[in-house]
Design a protein around this motif. Structure first.
Motif, PDB file in Angstrom:
ATOM      1  N   TYR A  58       0.308   2.544   3.453  1.00 40.69           N
ATOM      2  CA  TYR A  58       0.960   1.755   4.497  1.00 40.69           C
ATOM      3  C   TYR A  58       0.719   2.423   5.839  1.00 40.69           C
ATOM      4  CZ  TYR A  58       3.552  -0.693   0.837  1.00 40.69           C
ATOM      5  OH  TYR A  58       3.901  -1.442  -0.243  1.00 40.69           O
ATOM      6  N   THR A 104      10.995   4.494  -3.560  1.00 41.91           N
ATOM      7  CA  THR A 104      10.293   4.255  -2.301  1.00 41.91           C
ATOM      8  C   THR A 104       9.039   5.115  -2.213  1.00 41.91           C
ATOM      9  OG1 THR A 104      12.443   3.835  -1.342  1.00 41.91           O
ATOM     10  CG2 THR A 104      10.623   4.098   0.185  1.00 41.91           C
ATOM     11  N   GLU A 107       6.284   3.593  -4.208  1.00 43.27           N
ATOM     12  CA  GLU A 107       5.729   2.428  -3.503  1.00 43.27           C
ATOM     13  C   GLU A 107       4.786   2.863  -2.397  1.00 43.27           C
ATOM     14  OE1 GLU A 107       5.942  -0.441  -4.807  1.00 43.27           O
ATOM     15  OE2 GLU A 107       7.249   0.603  -6.223  1.00 43.27           O
ATOM     16  N   LEU A 108       5.142   3.955  -1.713  1.00 43.88           N
ATOM     17  CA  LEU A 108       4.328   4.408  -0.578  1.00 43.88           C
ATOM     18  C   LEU A 108       2.992   5.009  -1.013  1.00 43.88           C
ATOM     19  CD1 LEU A 108       7.050   5.990   1.748  1.00 43.88           C
ATOM     20  CD2 LEU A 108       5.873   3.801   2.036  1.00 43.88           C
ATOM     21  N   ALA A 111      -0.248   0.844  -1.261  1.00 41.69           N
ATOM     22  CA  ALA A 111       0.220  -0.416  -0.679  1.00 41.69           C
ATOM     23  C   ALA A 111      -0.389  -1.640  -1.366  1.00 41.69           C
ATOM     24  CB  ALA A 111      -0.097  -0.450   0.816  1.00 41.69           C
ATOM     25  N   TYR A 113       0.069  -2.628  -4.219  1.00 46.87           N
ATOM     26  CA  TYR A 113       1.022  -3.279  -5.120  1.00 46.87           C
ATOM     27  C   TYR A 113       2.248  -3.777  -4.373  1.00 46.87           C
ATOM     28  CZ  TYR A 113      -2.112  -0.419  -7.803  1.00 46.87           C
ATOM     29  OH  TYR A 113      -3.253   0.171  -8.282  1.00 46.87           O
ATOM     30  N   TYR A 114       2.164  -3.857  -3.056  1.00 41.11           N
ATOM     31  CA  TYR A 114       3.319  -4.308  -2.281  1.00 41.11           C
ATOM     32  C   TYR A 114       3.844  -5.637  -2.814  1.00 41.11           C
ATOM     33  CZ  TYR A 114       6.235  -6.425   1.198  1.00 41.11           C
ATOM     34  OH  TYR A 114       7.293  -7.041   1.795  1.00 41.11           O
ATOM     35  N   ASN A 116       7.427  -8.113  -2.070  1.00 43.18           N
ATOM     36  CA  ASN A 116       8.656  -8.211  -1.284  1.00 43.18           C
ATOM     37  C   ASN A 116       9.847  -7.680  -2.052  1.00 43.18           C
ATOM     38  OD1 ASN A 116       8.209  -9.713   1.385  1.00 43.18           O
ATOM     39  ND2 ASN A 116       6.929 -10.810  -0.074  1.00 43.18           N
ATOM     40  N   TYR A 118       9.991  -5.282  -4.169  1.00 40.65           N
ATOM     41  CA  TYR A 118      10.051  -3.823  -4.149  1.00 40.65           C
ATOM     42  C   TYR A 118      10.707  -3.351  -2.840  1.00 40.65           C
ATOM     43  CZ  TYR A 118       6.710  -3.672  -8.074  1.00 40.65           C
ATOM     44  OH  TYR A 118       6.077  -3.804  -9.287  1.00 40.65           O
ATOM     45  N   TYR A 119      10.312  -3.981  -1.768  1.00 47.96           N
ATOM     46  CA  TYR A 119      10.910  -3.649  -0.471  1.00 47.96           C
ATOM     47  C   TYR A 119      12.412  -3.912  -0.518  1.00 47.96           C
ATOM     48  CZ  TYR A 119      11.748  -4.022   4.621  1.00 47.96           C
ATOM     49  OH  TYR A 119      12.225  -3.886   5.891  1.00 47.96           O
ATOM     50  N   ARG A 334       3.540  -8.200   5.848  1.00 52.82           N
ATOM     51  CA  ARG A 334       4.407  -7.534   4.867  1.00 52.82           C
ATOM     52  C   ARG A 334       5.820  -7.356   5.413  1.00 52.82           C
ATOM     53  NH1 ARG A 334       0.077  -3.554   4.894  1.00 52.82           N
ATOM     54  NH2 ARG A 334      -1.581  -4.468   3.660  1.00 52.82           N
ATOM     55  N   PHE A 335       6.747  -7.096   4.535  1.00 48.36           N
ATOM     56  CA  PHE A 335       8.157  -6.896   4.893  1.00 48.36           C
ATOM     57  C   PHE A 335       8.716  -8.118   5.603  1.00 48.36           C
ATOM     58  CE2 PHE A 335       5.779  -2.863   5.457  1.00 48.36           C
ATOM     59  CZ  PHE A 335       6.147  -2.273   4.266  1.00 48.36           C
TER      60      PHE A 335
END
Lengths: 448, 358
Positions: A58, A104, A107-108, A111, A113-114, A116, A118-119, A334-335
């Protein structure tokens, strides 16, 4: 002024029953435990983290290191244990902190596999660190590590409701676009592909079905937070929540997200509902109660909370500063709670060029997994990262002053594929950032 | 919150939903007339896949019979018959190459039959000092049709071939291929055809998903292994003509044409229902034309560019690289449609992993 300050005071400090928060803690912890288990048993730790030679990062987290193989297993193990800790209310704060950090952190790492959701999980587990969700029906109370409470400051629950409401509402706003509403895209592509679906599958061949699903989905997302907040509509709303999420779960590969939302939205129900739920599961009400702990009273806390909510409202809309169609260029994508909104496929032929203009065509499968290649082929920031990786790789192999260029073609929501980026630009000379990437070619004006 | 207002919103929204659809064609029309993927798949099995294995199998048996004849009477004539059989085998393999699903995938048939360029050092060391197992890792680039190509064609003199080690190596490779192809063929005609047809979804493990992936994979092999690598497009323009397919028989150009035709047949389902009809049924467009027509047109361009080459691809790479590069560009143009428009319109998935729609 007194009205506003009263409202603020109610939102933050009014003592309300802890019961909904206790349910939320248990449900969230259990669903997370099952998610981690599912991920592990599907072999995805290996497939997504260990097998790839290269991980996309990211923006702002390029420093995030790859872990040794055991590090991924250890991280998922800690996630599983701490998710159980959250559910049971055992060493709750430590569990919440560990879960937030490891979830987190993993996840970092990549990216690619991003998702929403997961966020969303990261945000909720961050909030859980700070709310006293373990003060009822928890091991901490049983073991005397924390005192039981029947009431808590309203903020603890209100913040979660606001966050959930924002997720739905912004997901709904994101659906208000021409492709989704006027052309029923991408559902008009995805639904016919699911015409084996039991009972109603044969309806998926009709475009009208795609329109109904598109509009229904938009209306659902926009209005469901308000419906759930309205006492008289709550049961109607919750049945809609269950129906909507089970439908999407059975149609699409969206993993645990439906169950997270079905569980999380229980928090909108009243304290008495949750108390009945608890007694149904034979959880006795606590006897020893201590209620006078002054929590979240300082203005410092309130400003942090307000800033957090404003961020959650504004950050998903940052794409408005970029010209062109967000779904095409994906800058600020994203996000943003944009779920199932684009059928996108790309093909990227990377070329390494040395100082004499001689070329090497890159075979992406030499470096990327199929999923990574799929994601990279449509996302410009990944193209930059990949180009930098290729530059280093080929420079180490003796290619003099390599330039990295790419012929990229992308199709979006049924439009003909078209060239996506300027094929003459040296991608390895680009630096990712907030500013508009001018080398992304404008989307052609073709109608669907 | 006034709940009557909310309900009113919901109802009016639904009405808008219903009516707005009318602007766009007639929404009550199906996107396509009902399309039976299962029938399409059954047709592909019957009309394309099983005949491809049957042809390959028959050609292999002919090769085997004529190999026996050569061993009985080693003459220039019987050697020519054998060589000619081999070219037929290599051509009919091209039709099996794109269908690496089910039984073929279980055996990695493509890898077993046609891994090139050949590791001639390994072959020569096998010939000199014997070999145990052609499937061992060290023999991974020393077997299959490329090995037969080498044995038959690296010398003009048939007496060179008529040596016991070479004959045995030929026999062992041929047997390995025949056994595996027979097994694959048997599975297809004894039930896998039904299993293939009934797996009619669109997820990554579905038959359509597998066919789309393999069709793509095989087509990229044409582009990369058959053309780009020998042309030097992966080596800073330094040509490696010795890396073409079937380098000893110098039959590469024909094999490109055969492979193109095979991928096209898989796409069109031959004379019957194929992926092209499915795309038409879905109304898939490329610009103003049907996507299926655009794909066929690009196939034809690829075939035209191949036909423009002289008979020896190896020689064209050395003397006329621009013409080969032109073929490569056409191949790339078709890859774009295969990798973006086609899977996207079909709605097939490439992975089991969770996604939330890009």
């Amino acid at each position: 002024m007194t009205g506003i300050s009263h409202a603020i005071n109610t939102f933050f400090n009014k003592r309300i029953s802890i019961a909904p928060l206790a349910t939320f803690r248990v449900v969230f912890g259990l669903v997370m435990f099952l998610s981690v288990l599912r991920f592990w048993l599907n072999g995805w730790i290996e497939e997504q983290y260990i097998i790839p030679d290269f991980h996309f990062k990211y923006f702002g987290f390029y420093w995030m290191p790859d872990l040794p193989d055991w590090g991924y297993y250890a991280s998922f193990f800690i996630m599983a244990i701490s998710a159980l800790g959250i559910a049971l209310g055992a060493f709750y704060r430590v569990s919440a902190v560990l879960f937030f950090l490891f979830f987190t952190g993993i996840e970092l790492v990549d990216a690619t596999y991003y998702l929403n959701h997961y966020y969303f999980v990261s945000i909720v587990s961050l909030v859980l660190i700070f709310v006293p969700a373990h003060r009822l029906h928890s091991l901490d109370v049983k073991l005397g590590l924390a005192k039981a409470q029947t009431t808590i400051p309203a903020l603890s629950i209100n913040l979660l409701k606001v966050q959930l409401g924002l997720v739905y509402f912004l997901a709904g706003i994101a659906k208000i676009n021409a492709d989704w509403l006027l052309h029923a895209m991408p559902l008009a592509i995805w639904l016919p592909a699911q015409d084996n679906f039991p009972i109603i599958g044969s309806l998926f061949q009709y475009k009208l079905t795609a329109y109904l699903f598109s509009w229904g989905g938009m209306l659902y997302d926009v209005f469901i937070p308000f419906i759930l907040l309205t006492k008289r509509l709550r049961w109607f709303g919750y049945i809609a929540v269950i129906g909507f999420h089970l439908m999407t779960w059975s149609l699409f590969q969206i993993g645990m997200f439906p169950f997270i939302m079905i569980g999380a939205t229980l928090i909108f129900f009243s304290a008495s509902f949750h108390q009945k739920l608890h007694s149904f599961f034979k959880l006795s009400s606590t006897e020893e109660i201590e209620n006078n702990e002054p929590l979240h009273d300082a203005w410092g806390w309130k400003s942090v909370v307000v800033a957090f909510v404003i961020f959650q409202l504004v950050f998903p809309l940052r794409h408005l500063i970029y010209p062109g169609n967000l779904f095409w260029h994906e800058q600020g994508y994203r996000f943003g709670w944009r779920v199932m909104l684009a059928e996108k496929a790309g093909y990227a032929q990377f070329k390494v060029e040395d100082n004499e203009g001689r070329k090497i065509l890159v075979d992406n499968s030499d470096f990327l997994t199929p999923v990574q290649e799929k994601m990279m082929s449509t996302q410009p920031d990944f193209m930059i990262q990949y180009a930098h990786f290729l530059k280093t790789h080929y420079a180490n192999r003796g290619v003099v002053q390599p330039k990295i260029k790419a012929d990229v073609f992308v199709t979006l929501n049924g439009r003909s594929s078209a060239q996506f980026i300027d094929p003459t630009i040296d991608l390895a000379a680009q630096v990712d950032g907030w500013s508009h990437k001018t080398w992304i070619l404008p989307q052609n004006a073709e109608q669907i | 919150m006034n709940y009557r207002l909310l309900i009113a919103f919901f109802i009016s929204g639904s009405i808008i939903a219903g009516s707005s659809g009318c602007k766009d064609k007639n929404p009550e029309d199906p996107i396509g007339t009902p399309f039976e993927r299962e029938d399409m798949l059954r047709g592909m099995a019957e009309n394309v896949i099983i005949p491809a294995y049957a042809n390959f199998s028959a050609d292999l048996n002919q090769l085997s019979a004529d190999f026996d004849a050569f061993q009985t009477a080693a003459t220039q004539e019987s050697f020519d018959v054998l060589s000619n059989d081999f070219l037929n085998v290599y051509s009919s393999w091209q039709a099996c190459s794109p269908i690496e699903v089910g039984p073929a995938a279980d055996r990695s048939l493509r890898f077993l039959v046609n891994t090139y360029p050949l590791d001639t050092n390994q072959v020569n060391s096998n010939l000199a000092s014997g070999w145990d197992n052609l499937l061992s890792a060290q023999n991974s680039d020393a077997k299959g049709l490329p090995a037969l190509d080498y044995l038959l064609f690296h010398s003009d003199d048939f007496n060179d071939f008529n040596q016991s080690a070479k004959l045995q190596y030929f026999q062992d490779n041929l047997t390995l291929i025949i056994e595996n192809v027979e097994e694959v063929n048997n599975e297809w005609v004894n039930g896998y055809d039904q299993q293939f047809a009934q797996n009619s979804g669109t997820d990554v493990g579905s038959s359509l998903g597998q066919i789309v992936n393999e069709l793509n994979f095989d087509f990229e092999l044409i582009k990369n292994a058959k053309v780009a690598i020998p042309l030097g497009l992966k080596t800073l323009g330094v040509a490696q003509p010795e890396k073409v397919e079937a380098v000893y028989s110098d039959h590469s150009k024909t094999l490109i044409l055969e492979n193109l035709s095979a991928v096209k047949t898989l796409f069109t389902g031959g004379e019957k229902v194929g992926v092209d009809d499915y795309l038409n049924n879905l109304g898939a467009k490329y610009g103003s034309e049907n996507l299926s027509d655009a794909i066929i047109a690009r196939f034809e361009s690829c075939e035209a560019k191949t036909n423009e080459l002289g008979p020896s691809l190896k020689q064209e790479i050395e003397t006329n690289p621009a013409k080969v590069e032109a073929l490569h560009s056409e191949l790339q143009n078709l890859v774009v449609l295969f990798k973006t428009d086609m899977p996207s319109q079909l709605g097939v998935q490439i992975t089991y992993q969770d996604n939330d729609g890009d």
